[in-house]
Design an enzyme around this catalytic site. Structure first.
Site, mmCIF file in Angstrom:
data_model
loop_
_atom_site.group_PDB
_atom_site.id
_atom_site.type_symbol
_atom_site.label_atom_id
_atom_site.label_comp_id
_atom_site.label_asym_id
_atom_site.label_seq_id
_atom_site.Cartn_x
_atom_site.Cartn_y
_atom_site.Cartn_z
ATOM 1 C CD GLU A 119 -2.581 15.799 15.863
ATOM 2 O OE1 GLU A 119 -3.438 15.366 15.086
ATOM 3 O OE2 GLU A 119 -1.921 15.077 16.639
ATOM 4 N NE ARG A 129 0.770 19.474 28.370
ATOM 5 C CZ ARG A 129 0.348 18.544 29.205
ATOM 6 N NH1 ARG A 129 0.077 18.864 30.445
ATOM 7 N NH2 ARG A 129 0.224 17.291 28.819
ATOM 8 C CB CYS A 158 -12.209 9.764 51.286
ATOM 9 S SG CYS A 158 -13.577 10.717 51.915
#
Ligand SMILES: *Cc1c(COP(=O)(O)O)cnc(C)c1O
Length: 463
Positions: free
Chosen positions: A320, A323, A391
């Site tokens: 599987e 990436r 931020c």
């Protein structure tokens, strides 16, 4: 890391993260093919192009930040996995790495199957025409509603992750008058050599049923008794961004050990074994990933050897990769907004995205590389930190990067290898709009996921 007072200057190595000092690269304009998508190149002015289109044109047409995905490269990688494993194995692309309808169609065309782990991923897969029998449904807490939809759709397998789920799936399948093909996910007690948060086969974690203490064997016992289930195999996924095959070796040994125990206890040989994903890619030039054919050869040999030793027929293998298929195929294009030199400390380069389009640096300390791509430059290398516009002081895109010393607002930077777990983990933090994904191929660029708009944001805000 030290903060000793050094003369202000571009090359103070003392501010580099400990252990990662490797000095500036010989040529900042060079492109390491390991980290860049296949069709990426620079023209004579140093302008980077992908799929035959240069980034200045892409930025003009699609804006920044944006992800540009090399479709040719995606298809080539998918095909390489498919070919490497041949007809005796199945390759499931892990949709969580990056999923869109275009991607589903490419996978279908290239002969891959698809892992999903939520109702949303399932809906995307089905809506783009992936045949349900080629879909596997994963996750440690699938809701009853999600399970029902998956069983109704006729998914090829559901990977069971807990004792409760064994019963839940069996009941739903029975109610719907069917038998659901299932695998049981086990944890084999392997610590893959990877970041703690992305290592998933040691036992103290939320995924899978431990082999240790006989829990996995008990799960098999229960699954075999239930009419709503057809147990087809055992599943193990040991982690992510793994380069070392020894973890898979131990995992395969232990999974085959369980198959042997099942045969001895129940007289059945389960026909399938799934070794999960997790194969590493190059984020920087320091990473050396293996080719799919090497991985296929190695995994097939390991399983065959283990099965021969256990006198079992070799089960059908599935893998599987997520990436390893999509990661290297895309880069993120940013525009430089400010370059801030803090005397004696560090140079901060701020770009127009950040942790909302790439959370991996903040989440896993992930390393990336970055290049100036809107022009070439012969300026001296400048050590800097590339940060986003959010931020949050942890809003870092690339922690330690060498960029040309003449870098200026308006320059375009590209971070390669952002195809996996960047858009799929993107957020609206600070009400920033999530960037588009643009597929580029043969001189044509096509938006496959459009940029979010303020209208999109306000549509959800119904107070
Ligand atoms: C995340 C995951 C994968 C894919 O991992 P990559 O590191 O992208 O290859 C495969 N299988 C399962 C069960 C996963 O959870």
């Amino acid at each position: 890391m030290s903060r000793s007072a050094h003369p202000a200057g571009p090359r103070h190595a003392d501010v580099l993260t400990e252990g990662h000092y490797s000095g500036p690269p010989a040529d900042l304009n060079a492109l390491d093919p390991k980290v860049w998508a296949q069709t990426v190149e620079r023209d004579e002015h140093g302008v980077l192009a992908v799929g035959g289109i240069d980034v200045k044109r892409l930025a003009e047409e699609f804006g920044t930040p944006a992800y540009f995905l090399d479709e040719e490269d995606f298809r080539a990688r998918a095909r390489a996995w498919r070919t490497a494993f041949g007809d005796d194995a199945d390759v499931f692309y892990a949709g969580k790495a990056f999923l869109s309808r275009a991607v589903v169609r490419w996978l279908h065309e290239e002969g891959l199957n698809l892992d999903v782990c939520s109702g949303g991923e399932l809906a995307t897969a089905l809506s783009a025409g992936m045949p349900a029998e080629r879909i596997a449904f994963h996750g440690n807490n699938k809701s009853p509603g999600e399970i029902r939809r998956a069983v109704e759709a006729g998914v090829g397998r559901i990977v069971l992750d807990s004792f409760q789920e064994i019963v839940r799936v069996a009941h739903i399948a029975q109610e719907l008058g069917t038998r659901q093909r299932v695998q049981i996910r086990i944890t084999v007690g392997v610590e893959a050599h990877t970041h703690e948060f992305i290592a998933t086969a040691h036992e103290d974690q939320k995924f899978g049923i431990p082999l240790a203490g006989g829990q996995a064997a008990e799960a098999v016992r229960r699954a075999l008794k239930l009419d709503g289930l057809e147990l087809i195999g055992i599943h193990s996924h040991i982690g992510s961004q793994i380069f070392d095959m020894s973890g898979f070796e131990v995992a395969a040994h232990r999974v085959v050990g369980l198959l042997k125990d099942i045969r001895d206890e129940h007289g059945v040989e389960l026909p399938e074994i799934d070794l999960g994903g997790g194969l590493g890619i190059a984020y920087t030039s320091d990473d050396d990933p293996r080719e799919p054919y090497e991985i296929a050869k190695s995994l097939t040999e390991i399983v065959t050897r283990e099965c021969e030793a256990a006198r079992l027929a070799t089960p059908r293998i599935s893998v599987e990769p997520g990436r390893a298929v999509v990661g290297p195929t895309a880069f993120t294009l940013y525009e430089v907004g400010t370059v801030k030199q803090l005397d004696g400390l560090r140079t901060y380069v701020s770009v127009d995205g950040g942790m909302s389009d790439n959370i991996r640096t903040a989440l896993y300390d992930a390393e990336y590389s970055v290049s100036l791509v809107s022009r070439g430059s012969d300026a001296e290398p400048m050590l800097c930190r590339v940060v986003g516009k959010h931020c949050e002081s942890g809003d870092i895109v690339v922690k330690d990067a060498y960029l040309p010393g003449d870098l200026a607002p308006g320059d375009l930077l590209a971070v390669p290898a952002t195809g996996a777990y960047c858009r799929s983990m993107a957020s609206n933090y600070n009400h920033v709009l999530r960037p588009p994904v643009v597929a580029v191929r043969d001189g044509e660029a096509r938006v496959i996921v459009r940029r979010e708009t303020e209208e999109d944001l306000l549509r959800l805000d119904v107070g």
